[in-house]
Scaffold this active site. Structure first.
Site, PDB file in Angstrom:
ATOM      1  CG  ASN A 125      -2.080   1.002   1.746  1.00  0.00           C
ATOM      2  OD1 ASN A 125      -2.362   1.645   0.285  1.00  0.00           O
ATOM      3  ND2 ASN A 125      -2.341   1.134   2.062  1.00  0.00           N
ATOM      4  CG  ASP A 168       6.286   1.326   3.120  1.00  0.00           C
ATOM      5  OD1 ASP A 168       6.567   1.463   4.332  1.00  0.00           O
ATOM      6  OD2 ASP A 168       5.155   1.455   2.402  1.00  0.00           O
TER       7      ASP A 168
HETATM    8  O1  DOR Z   1       2.476  -1.673   2.644  1.00  0.00           O
HETATM    9  C1  DOR Z   1       2.386  -1.464   3.529  1.00  0.00           C
HETATM   10  N1  DOR Z   1       2.852  -1.732   4.338  1.00  0.00           N
HETATM   11  N2  DOR Z   1       1.778  -0.098   3.749  1.00  0.00           N
HETATM   12  C2  DOR Z   1       1.261   0.941   4.258  1.00  0.00           C
HETATM   13  O2  DOR Z   1       1.839   1.939   4.694  1.00  0.00           O
HETATM   14  C3  DOR Z   1       1.925   0.292   6.096  1.00  0.00           C
HETATM   15  C4  DOR Z   1       3.143  -0.506   6.170  1.00  0.00           C
HETATM   16  C5  DOR Z   1       2.877  -1.318   7.276  1.00  0.00           C
HETATM   17  O3  DOR Z   1       3.179  -1.148   7.695  1.00  0.00           O
HETATM   18  O4  DOR Z   1       2.851  -3.111   7.058  1.00  0.00           O
HETATM   19 ZN    ZN Z   2       2.075   3.928   4.015  1.00  0.00          ZN
HETATM   20 ZN    ZN Z   3       5.166   2.650   5.479  1.00  0.00          ZN
END
Ligand code: DOR
Ligand code: ZN
Ligand code: ZN
Length: 430
Positions: free
Chosen positions: A279, A306
């Site tokens: 995401n 990320d």
């Molecule tokens: O892919 C994602 N994983 N996007 C996010 O914004 C949060 C993150 C997570 O904490 O796993």
């Molecule tokens: Zn995020």
């Molecule tokens: Zn993140």
């Protein structure tokens, strides 16, 4: 303690250096940089011939999962994964359990990271209490604890008035706001980019507007409040145009792109494999092209991973049910060299900027430079080494990546924090 790094190509976008130089470290700091340093007794001499010597990478976007989700990752394992990826400083997002949203929690997290991480960890504080979007978190207290950045990552603060208050506080305290842009009402139960692939797999879609409307809102609120705003994981072509517009207005606005978003499109998702679920989602070819161009012309300032580790069990289900996120620390540099440098989008020098100088400037930290007197946080890479990504070799507890088996170029060879070697790759020429 003296460490001498000899014969490497020094790439340091903070000083503009991009040439063969020797570098001497004394007591953890850069002591001398010169074309040839000789006649000095060093405790350790590192022969970096054929290698690039750069400031240690800074990842503005990492999920360490501790406290609360230690089965996914711990501070210790996440920090080791960072070192293996060439990162000497990382920002830890606050979406742990409990959420890092007050002075006491921030102090605990900072203390723990100091003890257990082999690299520098910058703890990010939440914007609202418990990330529930209802009440502001203890921003003043977190500031006292030493927090320098705020984020609601995982979601957006949907109440624009509350968010504006947070931006005002961040401005007052000189904190950077790291914005995850996603309209909760628009996203519904979407799991993949709204498009042919989602239709083909029978999955609910996430449209570009889910991201774009919040990107626009956040930029306008940054304009109104004067806050320093950094947009996380931009994935759409319109977010590029909106950032470009914001920068033309002279705002204190920057943005990051993740390796998966400049490498893969939705068409690369071959079936119902949750390692392709993150995401924001993998977007269309047109979006990826816009992101690559924005890396090249500088509209996008930073590469951040990320890094979002999840356990194998959690990911061993349908895309519909799995948690969002993939790991990124141990593949970021190789993907950037392979996809952006080798394809002619950016130079190694620009790559260095996006992994060192720019994140340091945005966070306001004294890192990302190898000027004399700087802390000797250093990465040494082999820019031409080719290898196949093997997720079973990751030192992260998360092995959730869509890049297992991908052939890449550019490898981390050694990582040093304050002059100490914290990671050593296979040493091919000694
Ligand atoms: O892919 C994602 N994983 N996007 C996010 O914004 C949060 C993150 C997570 O904490 O796993
Ligand atoms: Zn995020
Ligand atoms: Zn993140």
């Amino acid at each position: 303690m003296r460490v001498l790094i000899k014969n490497g190509r020094l790439i340091d976008s903070s000083t503009g250096r991009n040439a063969n130089m020797d570098l001497l470290i004394e007591d953890g700091k850069v002591n001398k940089v010169a074309p040839m340093i000789e006649g000095i007794e060093a405790d350790t001499v590192i022969n970096a011939s054929g290698k690039f010597v750069m400031p240690g990478f800074i990842d503005m976007h990492v999920h360490l999962r501790e406290p609360g989700f230690e089965h996914k990752e711990t501070i210790k394992t996440g920090a080791r994964a960072a070192a293996r990826g060439g990162f000497t400083t990382i920002c830890a997002m606050p979406n742990t359990k409990p959420v890092i949203d007050c002075q006491e929690m921030a102090e605990l997290a900072i203390e723990k990271a100091k003890k257990e991480a082999i690299i520098n960890v910058i703890q990010v504080g939440a914007i609202t209490k418990g990330q529930e979007g209802k009440e502001l978190a203890d921003i003043d207290g977190m500031k006292r604890a030493g927090v320098i950045a705020l984020s609601e990552d995982g979601k957006s603060v949907m109440d624009a008035a509350l968010y504006r208050e947070a931006l005002k506080k961040a401005k007052k305290h000189n904190m950077t706001v790291l914005a995850h842009c996603e309209d909760k009402n628009l996203v519904g139960n979407g799991v993949l980019n709204a498009g042919k692939k989602a239709e083909e797999l029978g999955m609910p879609g996430i449209t570009n507007a889910v991201e774009d409307v919040i990107v626009a809102r956040d930029i306008l609120l940054a304009k109104e409040t004067g806050a320093r705003l950094h947009l996380c994981h931009c994935s759409t072509k319109d977010s590029v145009d909106l950032v470009s517009w914001g920068k033309e207005q002279g705002l204190s606005l920057t943005a990051e792109v993740c390796p998966h978003h400049f490498t893969l499109t939705e068409d690369d998702i071959l079936g119902d494999d949750a390692n392709y679920k993150m995401n924001p989602p993998l977007r269309s070819r047109a979006d990826v092209e816009a992101l690559r161009k924005a890396m090249s012309d500088g509209v996008m300032d930073v590469i951040a991973t990320d890094h979002a580790p999840h356990s194998a069990e959690e990911k061993a289900c349908s895309i519909k049910d799995a948690p969002f996120g993939i790991v990124g620390l141990e593949t970021a540099y190789s993907l950037a060299v392979t996809e952006l440098v080798d394809n002619g989008w950016i130079s190694h020098y620009q790559l260095c900027e996006k992994l060192t100088k720019n994140p340091a400037r945005i966070l306001g930290i004294e890192r990302g430079s190898l000027a004399v007197g700087s802390v000797a946080d250093i990465v040494i890479t082999d820019p031409t080494a080719e290898y196949v990504i093997d997720s079973s070799k990751f030192v992260s507890m998360g092995h959730n990546t869509p890049f297992d088996g991908k052939k890449v170029r550019g490898k981390i060879w050694m990582t040093l924090v304050a002059g100490n070697i914290v990671y050593r790759g296979e040493q091919d020429n000694d």
